[in-house]
Enzyme design. Structure first.
Site, PDB file in Angstrom:
ATOM      1  N   SER A   1     -11.390   4.147   0.482  1.00 29.31           N
ATOM      2  CA  SER A   1     -11.088   5.583   0.455  1.00 29.31           C
ATOM      3  C   SER A   1     -12.366   6.358   0.217  1.00 29.31           C
ATOM      4  O   SER A   1     -13.310   5.842  -0.403  1.00 29.31           O
ATOM      5  CB  SER A   1     -10.107   5.894  -0.670  1.00 29.31           C
ATOM      6  OG  SER A   1      -9.992   7.299  -0.829  1.00 29.31           O
TER       7      SER A   1
ATOM      8  N   TYR B   1      -8.567   5.377  -9.616  1.00 32.03           N
ATOM      9  CA  TYR B   1      -8.287   4.953  -8.240  1.00 32.03           C
ATOM     10  C   TYR B   1      -9.605   4.818  -7.481  1.00 32.03           C
ATOM     11  O   TYR B   1      -9.851   3.810  -6.800  1.00 32.03           O
ATOM     12  CB  TYR B   1      -7.379   6.016  -7.600  1.00 32.03           C
ATOM     13  CG  TYR B   1      -7.187   5.921  -6.105  1.00 32.03           C
ATOM     14  CD1 TYR B   1      -6.350   4.962  -5.537  1.00 32.03           C
ATOM     15  CD2 TYR B   1      -7.815   6.843  -5.248  1.00 32.03           C
ATOM     16  CE1 TYR B   1      -6.158   4.914  -4.169  1.00 32.03           C
ATOM     17  CE2 TYR B   1      -7.615   6.802  -3.872  1.00 32.03           C
ATOM     18  CZ  TYR B   1      -6.785   5.835  -3.338  1.00 32.03           C
ATOM     19  OH  TYR B   1      -6.594   5.794  -1.978  1.00 32.03           O
TER      20      TYR B   1
HETATM   21  N1  LIG Z   1      -3.018   8.830   2.273  1.00 32.40           N
HETATM   22  C1  LIG Z   1      -4.287   9.119   2.085  1.00 32.40           C
HETATM   23  O1  LIG Z   1      -4.684  10.291   2.151  1.00 32.40           O
HETATM   24  C2  LIG Z   1      -5.290   8.020   1.812  1.00 32.40           C
HETATM   25  C3  LIG Z   1      -6.631   8.361   1.773  1.00 32.40           C
HETATM   26  C4  LIG Z   1      -7.562   7.373   1.571  1.00 32.40           C
HETATM   27  C5  LIG Z   1      -7.167   6.059   1.422  1.00 32.40           C
HETATM   28  N2  LIG Z   1      -5.845   5.742   1.452  1.00 32.40           N
HETATM   29  C6  LIG Z   1      -5.492   4.330   1.302  1.00 32.40           C
HETATM   30  O2  LIG Z   1      -4.788   3.915   2.468  1.00 32.40           O
HETATM   31  C7  LIG Z   1      -3.915   2.829   2.128  1.00 32.40           C
HETATM   32  C8  LIG Z   1      -2.524   3.115   2.627  1.00 32.40           C
HETATM   33  O3  LIG Z   1      -1.987   4.186   1.869  1.00 32.40           O
HETATM   34  P1  LIG Z   1      -0.848   5.201   2.308  1.00 32.40           P
HETATM   35  O4  LIG Z   1      -1.419   6.532   2.242  1.00 32.40           O
HETATM   36  O5  LIG Z   1      -0.216   4.756   3.553  1.00 32.40           O
HETATM   37  O6  LIG Z   1       0.149   5.108   1.079  1.00 32.40           O
HETATM   38  P2  LIG Z   1       1.382   4.157   0.741  1.00 32.40           P
HETATM   39  O7  LIG Z   1       2.460   4.348   1.696  1.00 32.40           O
HETATM   40  O8  LIG Z   1       1.650   4.356  -0.689  1.00 32.40           O
HETATM   41  O9  LIG Z   1       0.766   2.704   0.978  1.00 32.40           O
HETATM   42  C9  LIG Z   1       0.320   1.888  -0.034  1.00 32.40           C
HETATM   43  C10 LIG Z   1       0.628   0.462   0.330  1.00 32.40           C
HETATM   44  O10 LIG Z   1       0.200  -0.404  -0.704  1.00 32.40           O
HETATM   45  C11 LIG Z   1       1.242  -1.282  -1.031  1.00 32.40           C
HETATM   46  N3  LIG Z   1       1.179  -1.740  -2.417  1.00 32.40           N
HETATM   47  C12 LIG Z   1       0.968  -1.022  -3.531  1.00 32.40           C
HETATM   48  N4  LIG Z   1       0.978  -1.824  -4.597  1.00 32.40           N
HETATM   49  C13 LIG Z   1       1.198  -3.077  -4.133  1.00 32.40           C
HETATM   50  C14 LIG Z   1       1.311  -4.351  -4.749  1.00 32.40           C
HETATM   51  N5  LIG Z   1       1.201  -4.519  -6.066  1.00 32.40           N
HETATM   52  N6  LIG Z   1       1.540  -5.423  -3.971  1.00 32.40           N
HETATM   53  C15 LIG Z   1       1.677  -5.300  -2.643  1.00 32.40           C
HETATM   54  N7  LIG Z   1       1.570  -4.114  -2.010  1.00 32.40           N
HETATM   55  C16 LIG Z   1       1.336  -3.030  -2.757  1.00 32.40           C
HETATM   56  C17 LIG Z   1       2.485  -0.497  -0.792  1.00 32.40           C
HETATM   57  O11 LIG Z   1       3.556  -1.393  -0.621  1.00 32.40           O
HETATM   58  P3  LIG Z   1       5.036  -1.188  -1.245  1.00 32.40           P
HETATM   59  O12 LIG Z   1       5.850  -0.771  -0.098  1.00 32.40           O
HETATM   60  O13 LIG Z   1       5.444  -2.517  -1.709  1.00 32.40           O
HETATM   61  O14 LIG Z   1       4.939  -0.165  -2.329  1.00 32.40           O
HETATM   62  C18 LIG Z   1       2.108   0.223   0.496  1.00 32.40           C
HETATM   63  O15 LIG Z   1       2.304  -0.593   1.614  1.00 32.40           O
HETATM   64  C19 LIG Z   1      -3.982   2.680   0.609  1.00 32.40           C
HETATM   65  O16 LIG Z   1      -4.881   1.659   0.306  1.00 32.40           O
HETATM   66  C20 LIG Z   1      -4.557   4.001   0.162  1.00 32.40           C
HETATM   67  O17 LIG Z   1      -5.222   3.898  -1.053  1.00 32.40           O
HETATM   68  C21 LIG Z   1      -4.902   6.705   1.652  1.00 32.40           C
END
Ligand SMILES: NC(=O)c1ccc[n+]([C@@H]2O[C@H](COP(=O)([O-])OP(=O)(O)OC[C@H]3O[C@@H](n4cnc5c(N)ncnc54)[C@H](OP(=O)(O)O)[C@@H]3O)[C@@H](O)[C@H]2O)c1
Ligand SMILES: Cc1cc2nc3c(=O)[nH]c(=O)nc-3n(C[C@H](O)[C@H](O)[C@H](O)COP(=O)(O)OP(=O)(O)OC[C@H]3O[C@@H](n4cnc5c(N)ncnc54)[C@H](O)[C@@H]3O)c2cc1C
Lengths: 248, 439
Positions: free
Chosen positions: A141, A154
């Site tokens: 990120s 984070y």
């Molecule tokens: N959205 C943004 O603006 C943004 C910006 C920069 C980076 N990111 C990164 O992009 C990635 C995807 O995020 P997103 O925005 O799509 O949000 P999200 O839907 O919350 O995705 C997070 C993912 O991580 C999984 N996860 C969390 N804890 C876990 C655990 N203990 N074991 C296995 N899986 C786990 C979740 O699975 P579950 O279904 O099991 O909860 C989900 O698939 C993340 O790494 C996030 O930090 C997002």
């Protein structure tokens, strides 16, 4: 077979960014192993990928906080010939104020974004080295580029993961593999829905498209959308004596 | 976070709403949220007016629930999440030899929206409405999850074409139709008058038939246009041409009367006098406007309204009067659509009925709303009805009696949603759930 029509392990496959990437891989005819905790949801995504052209798609349990869930995924993947690739979307972002009130939460945040995925990738790495090919996509990120008052726990987990990915790239490159570090800005997902102060928000599919382009071109570190590279360049260069008083 | 305060609009952008919106990405979160708060759902908001809006209230955005859940290659029955765009479904299955039997003029419409408005396609005269090909619906209201089928009686007929008033559609099973490929042989020819149009519809033998009409034409040219007749043929389209987008609101003159007249003249003359036949990927004739994303911005920031009615086949006189009125108003926008409908309909409040349907866009400016209201009155007098998927203008008194089975719908809806938790702006404006009790 095109580069993407291979075996792909996707960790955190319930994320909408991961879903978008899995769909694009499915259209190329890839074999997909969708991993995460919500098995019902993963099963639905696996069916969807099959309907969209995946050679095979299956759901497997992966919990970043339970390393016993890692081995079976690696064992399943190595049954397939050819390149094994892995994309990591796992991460969790509790509000900083919530963490400040309960510092024990730091453990889980670092486990989800850094320790769990890194441990998994280190288990997979020998297989990739043995095959002399394969790509790892690690989603970090922009928050990992500099610690900020709003989400520095984070951010620190993401920074740790980015450093790990850089070292893994160093290791796998010499064995014919490759590692892409992905730093998204703001993406329109469940994680950011309803959070105030979002701007220049990208769609999950635009991010997936950027990632696959980076895989094809063997990019090392990408920002997505691209302009975040420049935003972060500026943010990283603000002198600390000024930055420490800012709240951005 | 679950709820996000947003201002959102219908496709015509003349109507908008502000309220808390949840956008679940999983079936489990949808169920959890609705159990704690029942509210109406919306899809891609391709409905023009306010049927998908809930100003001041809450709503569920279904667009992230867009997956294929199962497919039976023997029978062609597919189960999908309600937020799946119908065009995606078409694209995913055409190569396997199956296609949704009914598709509206935009591939962005979701399956949930297609059910709730019981949409029709260019093949309505052959295949009926969308809801007639749905075999099962999973409906959620509060903590209750119901699986209904055409055998379920009133609740089914109140859900298909029921404007989302019986519950949130979480998923649905559709019977796909076998197809040879995803290409279409399309014949286009000029039509010089309304009478010629009507005769052409009667003679047409193709599965897909639609008329583009020049709503600015008057006098001898009244009702002129282009007849498109299509038939699906073998071959698979592999091109991946990206869509273009309209990035900004267009200035006010972009669709002013003189520009529109010139455009229509050119559009009419685009097809050679002796007609032409071509083979195209089905997406082109099916979804001609989808090639330009956000084309609704061409109407500028005030947006536009669409009027769509259907009148019984014997009331061609009214159709003619409407076209005269529209032509004389100088308010019409480039393209209007005329089509002959069959009698296929899936629910109590479904729009289709046998007759001619006319759809015309009007920029949202002085005089256009009054004109639409006049056209609505003419529709009622002719024994026809207006399409709720398009309306953003009519008044409650104007639509009384248009939908003969409205009372049956009201009773089923009353039972399914007694607290009125699912009422949307259009249902409120037209007093759809109350009018029978009052009269
Ligand atoms: N959205 C943004 O603006 C943004 C910006 C920069 C980076 N990111 C990164 O992009 C990635 C995807 O995020 P997103 O925005 O799509 O949000 P999200 O839907 O919350 O995705 C997070 C993912 O991580 C999984 N996860 C969390 N804890 C876990 C655990 N203990 N074991 C296995 N899986 C786990 C979740 O699975 P579950 O279904 O099991 O909860 C989900 O698939 C993340 O790494 C996030 O930090 C997002
Ligand atoms: C260019 C264009 C061409 C069109 N051509 C045609 C055509 O040829 N024929 C035709 O019939 N229509 C046509 N339409 C209209 C369009 O097909 C309908 O308005 C359709 O309902 C839009 O689907 P949506 O997913 O955008 O639904 P929305 O507009 O978001 O919602 C429509 C209704 O469905 C309800 N709804 C949506 N999802 C759910 C759900 N999951 N559960 C319960 N209720 C739900 C909403 O509450 C609302 O009442 C056209 C529209 C456009 C923009």
């Amino acid at each position: 077979m095109t580069q993407t029509a291979q075996t792909w392990i996707i960790l955190g496959a319930t994320s909408s960014m991961a879903r978008a990437m899995a769909r694009r891989l499915a259209k190329e005819g890839a074999m997909l192993i969708l991993c995460g905790r919500d098995m019902d949801d993963l099963a639905a995504s696996a069916e969807d990928c099959k309907a969209r052209g995946a050679a095979e798609a299956l759901a497997m349990r992966f919990d970043a906080r339970d390393s016993t869930s890692f081995g079976p995924i690696v064992e399943r993947a190595v049954l397939k010939e050819g390149a094994i690739n892995c994309a990591v979307f796992v991460g969790s972002m509790p509000e900083q104020s919530v963490i400040d009130a309960d510092p024990s939460l730091i453990d889980g945040v670092v486990q989800d974004s850094h320790i769990g995925p890194a441990t998994f990738l280190s288990m997979l790495a020998p297989q990739m080295e043995a095959r002399g090919q394969g790509t790892v996509v690690g989603v970090g990120s922009v928050a990992g580029d500099r610690g900020r008052i709003g989400n520095y726990v984070y951010g620190s987990a993401k920074a740790g993961f980015a450093t790990y990915l850089s070292g893994l790239r160093n290791r796998l490159t010499r064995a014919g593999g490759h590692v892409v570090t992905v730093k998204p800005g703001f993406v329109d997902t469940a994680m950011t829905w309803g959070i105030e102060g979002m701007f220049l928000v990208a769609s999950p599919d635009a991010v997936a498209k950027d990632i696959l382009r980076a895989v094809a071109k063997k990019k090392n570190v990408i920002y997505t959308p691209f302009f975040w590279r420049y935003i972060m360049l500026i943010i990283r260069h603000i002198p600390e004596f000024i930055f420490k008083k800012m709240s951005i | 976070m679950t709820w996000n305060k947003l201002t959102y609009a219908g496709w015509g952008r003349a109507r908008s709403a502000t309220g808390q919106v949840a956008r679940p990405e999983r079936q489990s979160s949808l169920l959890r949220e609705i159990a704690s708060f029942a509210a109406p759902a919306f899809g891609m908001r391709r409905s023009y007016g306010d049927v998908a809006l809930n100003d001041g209230g809450r709503a569920y955005d279904m667009t992230r629930l867009d997956r294929v859940l199962s497919f039976d290659a023997e029978t062609g029955v597919v189960e999908v999440e309600a937020g799946m765009p119908i065009g995606d479904l078409g694209r995913a299955f055409a190569a396997k030899g199956w296609i949704p039997p009914v598709m509206p003029g935009t591939g962005f419409a979701t399956v949930g929206g297609c059910i709730a408005n019981d949409v029709h396609g260019k093949n309505h005269h052959v295949k009926g409405s969308f809801g007639q090909h749905v075999t099962e619906i999973t409906l959620i209201h509060g903590a209750e999850i119901k699986t209904i089928t055409p055998k379920s009686g009133a609740i089914w007929k109140a859900t298909v074409g029921g404007l989302g008033q019986t519950g949130v559609i979480a998923k649905a099973k559709l019977q796909l139709m076998p197809c040879k490929g995803d290409m279409m042989v399309l014949t286009e020819r000029r039509i010089d008058s309304l009478d010629e149009f009507l005769a052409a519809f009667d003679e047409s033998k193709t599965d897909y038939t639609v008329g583009w009409i020049d709503a600015t034409a008057t006098g001898a040219h009244l009702g002129r246009g282009i007849l498109e007749e299509g038939e699906i043929t073998s071959g698979i389209n592999n091109s991946k041409d990206g869509a273009k987008a309209v990035p900004f609101n267009a200035p006010g003159w972009a669709l002013s009367a003189p520009v529109v007249r010139v455009f229509n003249e050119l559009y009419f003359r685009r097809v050679p006098a002796k007609g032409r036949t071509s083979v195209k990927p089905i997406t082109e004739p099916f979804f001609p406007l989808d090639a330009i994303h956000n084309w609704n911005r061409l109407y500028g920031k005030h947006g536009f309204n669409q009027f769509q009615c259907v009148v019984p086949p014997e009331r061609v006189d009214v159709l003619r009067l409407m076209l005269e009125k529209i032509g004389a108003s100088h308010l019409a926008s480039p393209l209007a659509v005329l089509k002959k409908m069959g009698d296929g309909r899936g629910g109590y409040m479904s729009f289709p009925m046998e007759g001619y349907t006319l759809a015309v866009d009007f920029p949202n400016k002085d005089g256009s709303q009054e004109l639409i209201k006049e056209l609505t009155d003419m529709t009622l007098d002719a024994g026809g009805r207006i399409y709720f998927a398009k309306d953003g203008v009519a008044e409650a008194t104007q639509i009384k009696g248009m939908y003969p089975e409205q009372d049956k719908w009201q009773r089923a809806v009353e039972k399914a949603d007694p607290q009125g938790a699912l009422v949307t702006d259009l249902v409120r404006r037209l007093n759809l759930r109350e009018s029978a009790k009052e009269s």
